[in-house]
Design a protein around this motif. Structure first.
Motif, short mmCIF file in Angstrom:
data_model
loop_
_atom_site.label_atom_id
_atom_site.label_comp_id
_atom_site.label_asym_id
_atom_site.label_seq_id
_atom_site.Cartn_x
_atom_site.Cartn_y
_atom_site.Cartn_z
N ALA A 66 -9.48 3.12 9.16
CA ALA A 66 -10.18 4.23 8.52
C ALA A 66 -9.22 4.87 7.52
CB ALA A 66 -10.62 5.26 9.57
N ILE A 67 -9.62 4.90 6.27
CA ILE A 67 -8.74 5.36 5.19
C ILE A 67 -9.31 6.64 4.60
CG2 ILE A 67 -7.58 4.71 3.05
CD1 ILE A 67 -7.03 2.81 5.41
N ASP A 68 -8.45 7.66 4.48
CA ASP A 68 -8.91 8.90 3.86
C ASP A 68 -8.75 8.84 2.36
OD1 ASP A 68 -9.82 11.68 3.70
OD2 ASP A 68 -9.19 11.78 5.79
N VAL A 69 -9.35 9.80 1.69
CA VAL A 69 -9.37 9.82 0.23
C VAL A 69 -8.14 10.56 -0.29
CG1 VAL A 69 -10.62 10.82 -1.74
CG2 VAL A 69 -11.86 9.58 0.04
N GLY A 70 -7.65 10.12 -1.44
CA GLY A 70 -6.44 10.66 -2.03
C GLY A 70 -5.46 9.54 -2.27
N SER A 71 -4.18 9.85 -2.28
CA SER A 71 -3.17 8.83 -2.53
C SER A 71 -3.19 7.74 -1.46
CB SER A 71 -1.78 9.46 -2.62
OG SER A 71 -1.47 10.18 -1.44
N SER A 72 -3.72 8.05 -0.28
CA SER A 72 -3.82 7.04 0.78
C SER A 72 -4.60 5.82 0.32
CB SER A 72 -4.51 7.64 2.02
OG SER A 72 -3.77 8.69 2.57
N VAL A 73 -5.61 6.02 -0.52
CA VAL A 73 -6.43 4.90 -0.98
C VAL A 73 -5.60 3.98 -1.87
CG1 VAL A 73 -8.56 4.22 -2.15
CG2 VAL A 73 -8.48 6.34 -0.85
N TYR A 74 -4.78 4.55 -2.76
CA TYR A 74 -3.91 3.73 -3.60
C TYR A 74 -3.03 2.84 -2.73
CZ TYR A 74 -4.99 6.59 -7.73
OH TYR A 74 -5.61 7.22 -8.77
N HIS A 75 -2.42 3.43 -1.70
CA HIS A 75 -1.48 2.67 -0.87
C HIS A 75 -2.23 1.63 -0.03
CE1 HIS A 75 1.04 5.69 -2.44
NE2 HIS A 75 0.80 6.63 -1.55
N TYR A 76 -3.43 1.96 0.42
CA TYR A 76 -4.26 1.00 1.14
C TYR A 76 -4.57 -0.21 0.27
CZ TYR A 76 -8.97 -0.77 2.39
OH TYR A 76 -10.08 -1.56 2.64
N VAL A 77 -4.99 0.04 -0.96
CA VAL A 77 -5.37 -1.04 -1.88
C VAL A 77 -4.17 -1.91 -2.20
CG1 VAL A 77 -6.01 -1.48 -4.29
CG2 VAL A 77 -7.37 0.10 -2.90
N ARG A 78 -3.01 -1.31 -2.37
CA ARG A 78 -1.87 -2.04 -2.92
C ARG A 78 -0.91 -2.58 -1.87
NH1 ARG A 78 -1.08 2.17 -8.05
NH2 ARG A 78 -2.97 1.47 -9.12
N GLN A 79 -1.00 -2.08 -0.64
CA GLN A 79 -0.04 -2.51 0.37
C GLN A 79 -0.66 -3.02 1.66
OE1 GLN A 79 3.00 -2.93 -0.35
NE2 GLN A 79 3.32 -1.67 -2.15
N ILE A 80 -1.98 -2.93 1.81
CA ILE A 80 -2.63 -3.41 3.03
C ILE A 80 -3.56 -4.57 2.72
CG2 ILE A 80 -4.39 -2.83 4.77
CD1 ILE A 80 -3.12 -0.15 5.13
N ALA A 81 -3.43 -5.63 3.49
CA ALA A 81 -4.37 -6.74 3.47
C ALA A 81 -5.10 -6.72 4.81
CB ALA A 81 -3.65 -8.07 3.27
N VAL A 82 -6.38 -6.43 4.78
CA VAL A 82 -7.14 -6.31 6.02
C VAL A 82 -7.15 -7.68 6.72
CG1 VAL A 82 -9.37 -5.71 7.06
CG2 VAL A 82 -8.58 -4.52 4.98
N PRO A 83 -6.73 -7.74 7.99
CA PRO A 83 -6.73 -9.05 8.68
C PRO A 83 -8.13 -9.65 8.71
CG PRO A 83 -5.54 -7.38 9.96
CD PRO A 83 -6.22 -6.66 8.84
N PRO A 84 -8.25 -10.97 8.69
CA PRO A 84 -9.57 -11.60 8.67
C PRO A 84 -10.48 -11.17 9.80
CG PRO A 84 -7.86 -13.21 8.17
CD PRO A 84 -7.16 -11.94 8.54
N GLY A 85 -9.92 -10.79 10.96
CA GLY A 85 -10.75 -10.34 12.07
C GLY A 85 -10.95 -8.84 12.12
#
Length: 594
Positions: free
Chosen positions: A386-405
């Motif tokens: 669960a990702i909140d809005v703000g700079s967290s979204v930038y870091h989620y997009v650029r540093q997290i790869a959602v596992p296939p499961g």
């Protein structure tokens, strides 16, 4: 003596037939009859939030994580008003929610009675496909059935307004009298296939394309294998919308990542360099990041004909479920040897290196990109994010790869702060056996998240697996807006509007009976994150991060905005010096790898 069955009992009974397992909400005198019926019944379960806005977000989370209709209830007046933000989140991200909203007795409407507001006008836009006031008990089953069918068919909120006296009335015995409508609590859908002539035209465009890009949205949920086969067949790169990100495997060499202002340089290179664009189940609003109009011939696939051509001047529209249309295309597309593929793969490799180097830039006290990168390394295969809005979204997009499961959700199109903890709670209620990880900034936590940590403290012992890790990025700044002030306005950061008061998130977690941890030194980062995933109760990890780490749009768009950001930082004087140094280092990393 047996209690007489009321209309409220009938509502709860009907919800059970619609397989509703949970109702999120907050109590008030207006929905007391409904709450009483929930108490008397074997189900659904009532889950109390600390605020109606949170309850609405939880219902949205139920819909997103559970792929079902989320249900929320509130009292009239202020309770109803508070629902709006969550319902607009459902509307803009296209998920089905039903809101059961109380209203004063019909006999007092029009008298400016206490908490009397015009609910029809209030909800007219957010629930335009279905909004109905129940004025008689006989109307009730039909309205509930239509509300659910509308929510499912339109992927939009439905609002049912329930006057207090109607909730209290005896349940009707429906028959075949004039004016009585007996309906069935059923919904289904068929296969939607593209027209033959549209398919032929699309195949011709794809055959003539030399540099093909796919833009994948949430309409491709559960279809990764088909999407990957299509990309391999075409030699095409795969960019995603923000909502599409969890539905692709980002380890694939053709996946360039998320497009848009917060996206990756690989997605920007793909979309700015392609000559053919195939949009699959996406209605992403970041139009300036699409190919320049006229550069690319475009095809759009969507089950909703109303969105064809909505964001880009497409040449061909294929109306159908994306899984069906992709299958139709794969049946006819020939194998091709496309040199464009190597260009895409090189852009992906370059982006991954940029992402790594950004996280390694020293910051004071910690670089949030490093924090999120290390968090990504520890995500369980079946994680719910669960990702909140703000700079967290930038870091989620650029540093997290959602596992296939795993899966991940956020408030995308509405982009409403405060969604992460309500979403995470709903994710855990939907699948209590799966681990949940939430990522939020201190602004979002102080806006809504802290309140719902109280709900977390009351719920976690009911879960089969109590693992719930919240990483709170604490930088005392509304960082995304601060960078927008510099980027889009060439203005310095406005301290009075941007400062977030210091708050002891870890200590607060401990007061609530949760496990609180704090990181203020990079040397402790790996040890604390390892421990967080081993604790058998919800954990709040408070990480002190640097607000001056830049939030640069992907190049080449970001390059065009560097001077504006430099101007804003220079106007901040000595306080902007550190941010300017970090900005130049980030820009240097981009330029060196291009």
């Amino acid at each position: 003596m047996d209690r007489q069955k009321t209309t409220s009992d009938l509502i709860v009974e009907r919800l059970g037939i619609w397989q509703v397992e949970r109702i999120y909400g907050y109590a008030g005198d207006g929905n007391n009859p409904l709450l009483g019926a929930i108490r008397r019944a074997d189900g659904p379960e009532f889950i109390a939030a600390r605020h109606e806005e949170s309850a609405a977000f939880m219902a949205v989370g139920e819909a997103k994580y559970g792929d079902r209709v989320g249900v929320v209830t509130s009292t009239q007046g202020p309770g109803a008003v508070h629902l709006l933000n969550g319902l607009y989140d459902a509307k803009l991200d296209s998920v089905p929610v039903v809101a059961l909203v109380a209203q004063q007795h019909q006999s007092v409407l029009g008298s400016d009675y206490q908490q009397e507001i015009d609910l029809g006008h209030l909800f007219a836009d957010v629930s335009s496909p279905f909004l109905q006031t129940v004025t008689t008990p006989e109307q009730l089953p039909m309205v509930i059935d239509r509300a659910f069918r509308s929510a499912l068919a339109n992927r939009q909120p439905s609002v049912v307004i329930l006057p207090h006296d109607v909730q209290q009335a005896p349940a009707p015995d429906l028959g075949q009298s004039h004016g009585e409508v007996v309906t069935a609590p059923r919904w289904t859908q068929g296969r939607v296939l593209a027209r033959e002539e549209d398919l032929e035209q699309a195949l011709q465009v794809l055959a003539e394309g030399q540099k093909i890009a796919l833009l994948v949205g949430q309409g491709c949920r559960g279809q990764w294998e088909q999407v990957a086969r299509l990309a391999e067949r075409l030699g095409a790169g795969i960019a995603t919308s923000l909502l599409g990100k969890p539905h692709v495997d980002e380890s694939h060499p053709l996946v360039t990542g998320t497009m848009g202002h917060l996206g990756t340089t690989a997605s920007a290179a793909l979309l700015q360099g392609c000559d053919t664009l195939l949009i699959l189940g996406s209605n992403d609003p970041w139009t300036e990041f699409y190919p320049p109009p006229g550069q690319a011939r475009a095809i759009q696939v969507d089950v909703d004909p109303a969105v064809i051509g909505n964001r880009y001047p497409v040449e061909v529209g294929l109306v159908g479920h994306s899984s069906e249309v992709i299958g139709q295309l794969l049946e006819r597309l020939p194998e091709r040897d496309d040199p464009w593929r190597s260009t895409v793969e090189e852009a992906v490799t370059t982006w991954r290196e940029i992402s790594r180097l950004r996280a390694e830039v020293p910051a004071e006290p910690l670089n949030p990109e490093l924090v999120v990168r290390e968090l990504n390394r520890r995500l369980p295969e079946d994680v719910q994010l669960a990702i909140d809005v703000g700079s967290s979204v930038y870091h989620y997009v650029r540093q997290i790869a959602v596992p296939p499961g795993g899966n991940a959700h956020l408030s995308s199109t509405l982009a409403s702060m405060g969604c992460a903890i309500p979403y995470a709670l709903a994710a855990k209620e939907v699948s209590p056996q799966r681990p949940v990880v939430a990522l939020a900034g201190d602004g979002a936590m102080e806006m809504l998240g802290n309140n719902e940590l109280i709900t977390l403290a009351t719920r976690w012992r009911t879960w089969e697996n109590p693992r719930f890790v919240l990483v709170a990025l604490h930088n005392q700044d509304l960082a995304e807006v601060s960078w927008e002030q510099r980027e889009t306005e060439s203005e310095p950061r406005f301290e009075e509007s941007q400062t977030v008061p210091r708050f002891d998130f870890a200590g607060y977690a401990e007061l609530l009976g949760l496990h609180g941890m704090r990181i203020h030194d990079v040397s402790a980062l790996e040890r604390v994150l390892d421990e967080a995933f081993s604790v058998e109760r919800p954990v709040v990890v408070e990480v002190l991060t640097d607000p001056d780490v830049p939030l640069i749009p992907p190049f080449p768009h970001g390059r065009e905005l560097l001077d504006s950001m430099r101007t804003g930082l220079a106007a901040e004087g000595e306080s902007g010096h550190h941010g300017l140094e970090l900005l130049e280092r980030y820009a240097e990393i981009e330029e060196e790898r291009r």
